[in-house]
Design an enzyme around this catalytic site. Structure first.
Site, PDB file in Angstrom:
ATOM      1  N   GLN A   1       0.817  -1.210   0.000  1.00 15.55           N
ATOM      2  CA  GLN A   1       0.000   0.000   0.000  1.00 15.55           C
ATOM      3  C   GLN A   1       0.851   1.261   0.000  1.00 15.55           C
ATOM      4  OE1 GLN A   1      -3.368  -0.363  -0.724  1.00 15.55           O
ATOM      5  NE2 GLN A   1      -2.377  -2.359  -0.981  1.00 15.55           N
TER       6      GLN A   1
ATOM      7  N   HIS B   1       1.674   2.822  -3.377  1.00  9.94           N
ATOM      8  CA  HIS B   1       0.633   3.498  -4.158  1.00  9.94           C
ATOM      9  C   HIS B   1       0.896   5.001  -4.285  1.00  9.94           C
ATOM     10  CE1 HIS B   1      -2.523   0.801  -5.399  1.00  9.94           C
ATOM     11  NE2 HIS B   1      -2.554   0.209  -4.222  1.00  9.94           N
TER      12      HIS B   1
ATOM     13  N   GLU C   1      -8.882   1.916   5.611  1.00  7.43           N
ATOM     14  CA  GLU C   1      -9.457   1.389   4.372  1.00  7.43           C
ATOM     15  C   GLU C   1      -9.284  -0.146   4.346  1.00  7.43           C
ATOM     16  OE1 GLU C   1      -7.079   2.443   1.048  1.00  7.43           O
ATOM     17  OE2 GLU C   1      -8.677   2.182  -0.438  1.00  7.43           O
ATOM     18  N   HIS C   2      -8.040  -0.605   4.502  1.00 12.25           N
ATOM     19  CA  HIS C   2      -7.753  -2.039   4.543  1.00 12.25           C
ATOM     20  C   HIS C   2      -7.262  -2.429   5.924  1.00 12.25           C
ATOM     21  CE1 HIS C   2      -6.701  -0.687   0.358  1.00 12.25           C
ATOM     22  NE2 HIS C   2      -7.569  -1.633   0.078  1.00 12.25           N
TER      23      HIS C   2
ATOM     24  N   ASP D   1      -7.169  -6.553  -3.679  1.00 13.42           N
ATOM     25  CA  ASP D   1      -7.063  -5.511  -4.706  1.00 13.42           C
ATOM     26  C   ASP D   1      -7.424  -6.044  -6.080  1.00 13.42           C
ATOM     27  OD1 ASP D   1      -6.307  -3.459  -3.109  1.00 13.42           O
ATOM     28  OD2 ASP D   1      -4.147  -3.670  -3.457  1.00 13.42           O
TER      29      ASP D   1
ATOM     30  N   HIS E   1     -52.994  18.834   5.170  1.00 17.94           N
ATOM     31  CA  HIS E   1     -52.702  17.412   5.351  1.00 17.94           C
ATOM     32  C   HIS E   1     -53.876  16.726   6.066  1.00 17.94           C
ATOM     33  CE1 HIS E   1     -48.659  18.734   4.399  1.00 17.94           C
ATOM     34  NE2 HIS E   1     -48.177  17.511   4.484  1.00 17.94           N
TER      35      HIS E   1
END
Lengths: 427, 427
Positions: free
Chosen positions: A251, A254, A319-320, A353, A412
């Site tokens: 990761q 990235h 995230e992970h 992934d 109403h």
């Protein structure tokens, strides 16, 4: 890697990338220009930002098949198998319509309908992410969305990357536009001569793409505002330090802003992982990016026990998340906030992934506190169903009218009461 | 009511209320000030906008029970029954976690977790909407959200409306703050000394509240950006013109910008409804608001047949839809875009506003094309579950590594390959 031994998670506050006002203004200007000038603006921005003179905004069938022919066979096979796995997983997510008859013969329920049209943004430029095509588009296709459109910026050769086109072709997407950036988001939201607008825009992109998505949000739907990748690993001394280091680096490679975090109850294990990271960085092709990420955002959190480890994860809301402990299923119930949870020693994050089936477009920046991975749910909507009966109206009409009148909404109350009388006159 | 006989729906383009840049700037300034000055800013804005000197930002237990005691017994009973109905409907929406074992013993699934904390905005000022308390908060409570907070602006007497407090008390909400507007949204998003921040903000509000929600979106989750109320009715000559007129007026009385639309295959019926609206407006307490809405946005769409009628609805994508035709269930499958669908002659829209059980916080402004009514889904999130096996890794590792390498992510490939070798060495 910085060690966190005192349970102080202030580093998380720095996670958020604040968009500069200048970038926001520039995105707003791009969007207004595309709204006003359509295709002409798309071509001008593509020339300005991507340095490409676009002949055609739409990718041709010939471009697609030629691109697919250039992708190596083993990669095409991997794309095909991956697509099958992603489809199989997402087919389990399809929500069903239902109705139920309750008291007085009243029918209540929910009707689930796919969106009409969706645009998927696929990042481009120097990189090539066919996996993003699969992860962004397959949930929409499984949901039953009629029109799934792809946009992606052209590369130096003036075309979208071969792998992206090959993946699109594999899953049957034929409407693809070679534009990227904020201008592509504007085109999807408001339409141009060539690109019809869509109802929802999904997929990750750079800061400009994210700002554009936030800008158009409300005029169309968007999936989420993605930030740099994150991985947190909870590991004890039963884990393999080299494997865990490799997962953290996967990761880190990235983005310079990616955040790799190890949470461990063992200082010795933490030190082993730290050494392994240094060792593996030595010959990693993207070592410059990965080591920037490790140095600026990498953390090793020392936890006293598994409760503390889980609480650290809940603060991070990564995230992970990998649970690489002796008994990951014992830890799982303590985890409240994580986008995707990988259990056990063979569940290396890249497996998710690319291949396993669950989506890899996952909430970042702590938004796993409140958001979900992209899924079929992202591409359907519910309509409530109400069939009231005469009997229910006679039984409850007074209560409904009293409630409405208390809120000062006489109209109403009358709409209901007319039917109470009406049931006698017209019944 | 304006007649639309040519299938031209250009009037929909005017539906969107464009926020002035000035309002956006003012909202941004309020948010920054609350971020910087916390409670002090909340009190200053409450003095400026609501003309109230707040002693306490939080509503006391005594205030709540005194307020409830002032609400008439029949209204309390209606609130209680309504809350039960809403709870029963939303309990059917609770999504379940699941896992499944696939090839090679791989476990895949989804873990559903409620959000930790939610803030519900309840509009206030001159009005009093206990129904909004029920509709905003009950789905969060049913989802299992631990902390559900209410904010609502104080009325002229310096307190939140009695009915709002009574409804909150009925469903067990005890954390209530008497602040409204953009300042309340800022407090929920970023916290002050008194108000801890929440993960998601739900509930409708005025233009400033909506702009504030869009501004903080991304830092916290929001439900949707609500606009003025809308109702579309498809009715044929079997319907009761007086009832349909009353239903159209029930939404028209909400707001001068509300949009009441009749779609009918019968010109005669349309004319009858038109006459009924005039007649009923004569003694409607909120006639000024309702007639402004009818005049500026009211439409009667003449359709040749039920296909055309359904297509008109799909273009409008109304918040509320009544199918008051001879066979509404024949029309239902043709409807793709509507927030809540009321079938048959007894299903007056206010029944759904107050009592039936489905939510009354529903997408407006055409966003029913892509969005759903508020529900339990709005207050949970999914985490993907992946437990990969040794066998699966040996079988698929090469494909995964090839895919990763093709994307230029060598670190991803190595993380997987290490375990392929590792399975021999460490296995």
């Amino acid at each position: 890697m910085e060690w966190i031994k005192d349970g102080n998670f202030d580093f998380l506050k720095k996670r958020k990338v604040e968009a500069k006002e200048e970038a926001q203004k520039s995105v707003a200007a791009i969007i207004e220009t595309v709204k006003a000038n359509g295709d002409k603006a798309l071509k001008a921005y593509t020339k300005q930002f991507d340095r490409i003179d676009l002949e055609s905004i739409r990718v041709t069938e010939a471009d697609m098949s030629e691109a697919a022919a250039r992708v190596p066979e083993p990669v095409l096979a991997a794309i095909k198998q991956s697509a099958q796995n992603i489809r199989a997983f997402h087919e389990k997510q399809i929500p069903q319509s239902w109705t139920e008859t309750v008291e007085h013969g009243v029918v209540l329920g929910q009707k689930v309908t796919p969106l009409d049209s969706v645009g998927v943004y696929v990042p481009g430029g120097t990189a090539c992410y066919p996996s993003s095509v699969l992860m962004g588009a397959i949930p929409a296709l499984v949901a039953g969305v009629n029109r799934v459109v792809l946009v992606s910026p052209p590369q130096k050769n003036g075309l979208i990357a071969d792998g992206v086109l090959a993946a699109a072709r594999e899953i049957g997407i034929r409407e693809i536009y070679q534009v990227g950036g904020a201008q592509a988001i504007a085109a999807l939201a408001y339409g141009t001569e060539t690109i019809l607008p869509v109802d929802k825009i999904a997929g990750p992109g750079n800061l400009y793409v994210m700002l554009a998505k936030k800008h158009v949000f409300g005029d169309v739907a968007i999936d989420s505002l993605a930030g740099p990748s994150e991985i947190a690993v909870v590991a004890d001394e039963t884990a393999n330090a080299a494997w865990i280091a490799a997962d953290l680096l996967s990761q880190a490679e990235h983005d310079r802003l990616s955040m790799p975090v190890l949470v461990t109850t063992s200082q010795t294990f933490g030190e082993q992982v730290e050494q392994e990271i240094e060792k593996q960085l030595a010959d990693l092709p993207r070592a410059d990016i990965a080591s920037a990420s490790v140095q600026s955002a990498g953390k090793i959190v020392l936890a006293a026990n598994s409760n503390e480890a889980a609480e650290a994860i809940n603060q991070i809301a990564p995230e992970h998340l990998e649970l690489a402990t002796k008994d990951p299923y014992a830890l799982l119930p303590l985890i409240r906030h994580a986008g995707a949870i990988f259990l056990g020693k063979y569940s290396s994050e890249p497996v998710g992934d690319y291949f396993a089936g669950p989506n890899h477009i996952i909430p970042t920046n702590g938004s796993a506190r409140y958001a979900s991975p992209l899924g079929v749910e992202s591409f359907v909507k519910r309509s409530s169903i109400i069939e009231y009966s005469d009997a229910a109206l006679q039984a409850n009409g007074q209560a409904i009218a009293a409630f409405a009148r208390f809120e000062g909404l006489e109209g109403h109350a009358r709409a209901v009461e007319k039917r109470m009388k009406g049931a006698v006159i017209h019944g």
